[in-house]
Write an enzyme that holds these catalytic residues in place. Structure first.
Site, short mmCIF file in Angstrom:
data_model
loop_
_atom_site.label_atom_id
_atom_site.label_comp_id
_atom_site.label_asym_id
_atom_site.label_seq_id
_atom_site.Cartn_x
_atom_site.Cartn_y
_atom_site.Cartn_z
N LYS A 1 1.04 -1.36 0.16
CA LYS A 1 -0.13 -0.01 -0.09
C LYS A 1 0.92 1.25 -0.18
O LYS A 1 1.77 1.30 0.84
CB LYS A 1 -0.92 0.00 1.45
CG LYS A 1 -2.24 0.39 1.04
CD LYS A 1 -3.01 0.19 2.21
CE LYS A 1 -4.62 0.81 2.21
NZ LYS A 1 -5.25 0.84 3.41
O1 G3P Z 1 -9.29 1.72 4.09
C1 G3P Z 1 -9.09 3.00 4.46
C2 G3P Z 1 -9.57 2.90 5.74
O2 G3P Z 1 -8.79 2.31 7.05
C3 G3P Z 1 -9.86 4.48 6.57
O3 G3P Z 1 -10.98 4.45 7.07
O4 G3P Z 1 -12.66 5.02 8.77
O5 G3P Z 1 -10.39 5.71 9.18
O6 G3P Z 1 -11.60 6.93 7.35
P1 G3P Z 1 -11.42 5.73 8.10
#
Ligand code: G3P
Length: 218
Positions: free
Chosen positions: A83
């Protein structure tokens, strides 16, 4: 559409595998930090459990550092996806890793142009963050629709769209309606995909009526 879990928690991964609906896993430094466990220990345990793609994130700011970290990560298993954040240095690293057969997932995508660039340099996956776009009063799913339209316009099939930062079941359903390849979601969202109050009520009623059936075999 493929279902990925966005987690560093191996118990959640075990449960989703048990349900038979898990196609892959995505992680990020925040999710790994939440486990409180050493990175390599968690990464190896996830890779032992999951056959599908497992995204592990680099943290270097420059292309050389990302490539070095990416190669180290790729050594951990055949299903590792590296990633890489959407920056000019990141795109240099993507091109180099992909040319060596190491798949990459470009993360922190917030605009269609970023997705187009990631596809252009040969990324295997792009991860637009729908929840974080919604957080700033914009339309996260419109971002997915736009990326899907652009990829369809140019017949881009080598780069798969991972709908990321999904916060609720409707993000998952809308991702499928748009035709995204993958949705990665927290465990809590995956659990909610099963739920409907009418299903619970229906089971309750059937069990109540079953009590009235004479000569039950079980
Ligand atoms: O896959 C990306 C994710 O981990 C981000 O999620 O909820 O932190 O915006 P969030």
């Amino acid at each position: 559409m493929q279902f990925f879990l966005d987690t560093g928690n191996v118990e959640e991964i075990r449960q989703a595998l048990d349900w038979g609906i898990l196609d892959g896993v995505t992680t990020n430094p925040t999710l790994i930090a939440k486990t409180g466990r050493p990175f390599l220990e968690v990464a190896k345990e996830i890779l032992k459990l999951v056959d599908g793609p497992v995204s592990l994130e680099t943290v270097s700011p420059d292309a050389d550092g990302m490539v070095k970290e990416g190669k180290m990560l790729a050594e951990l298993g055949d299903n590792v996806v590296v990633k890489i954040p959407m920056t000019p240095e990141g795109m240099k690293a993507v091109a180099r890793l992909e040319s060596e057969g190491i798949p990459t997932n470009v993360t922190l995508i917030f605009s269609p142009s970023q997705a187009l660039i990631a596809a252009k340099v040969g990324a295997s996956y792009v991860s637009p963050f729908v929840g974080r776009v919604d957080d700033v009063s914009n339309d996260g799913m419109k971002l997915i629709r736009d990326i899907k339209t652009i990829f369809d316009n140019y017949n881009i099939t080598e780069t798969e769209i991972i709908v990321a930062s999904a916060r609720h079941p409707m993000h998952v359903v809308e991702a499928a309606l748009i035709g995204a390849d993958i949705c990665t979601m927290p465990f809590d969202v995956m659990k909610k995909l099963f739920q409907h109050p009418l299903t619970d009520r229906g089971i309750e009623l059937f069990l109540k009526d079953w009590e009235k059936v004479p000569g039950k075999p079980f």
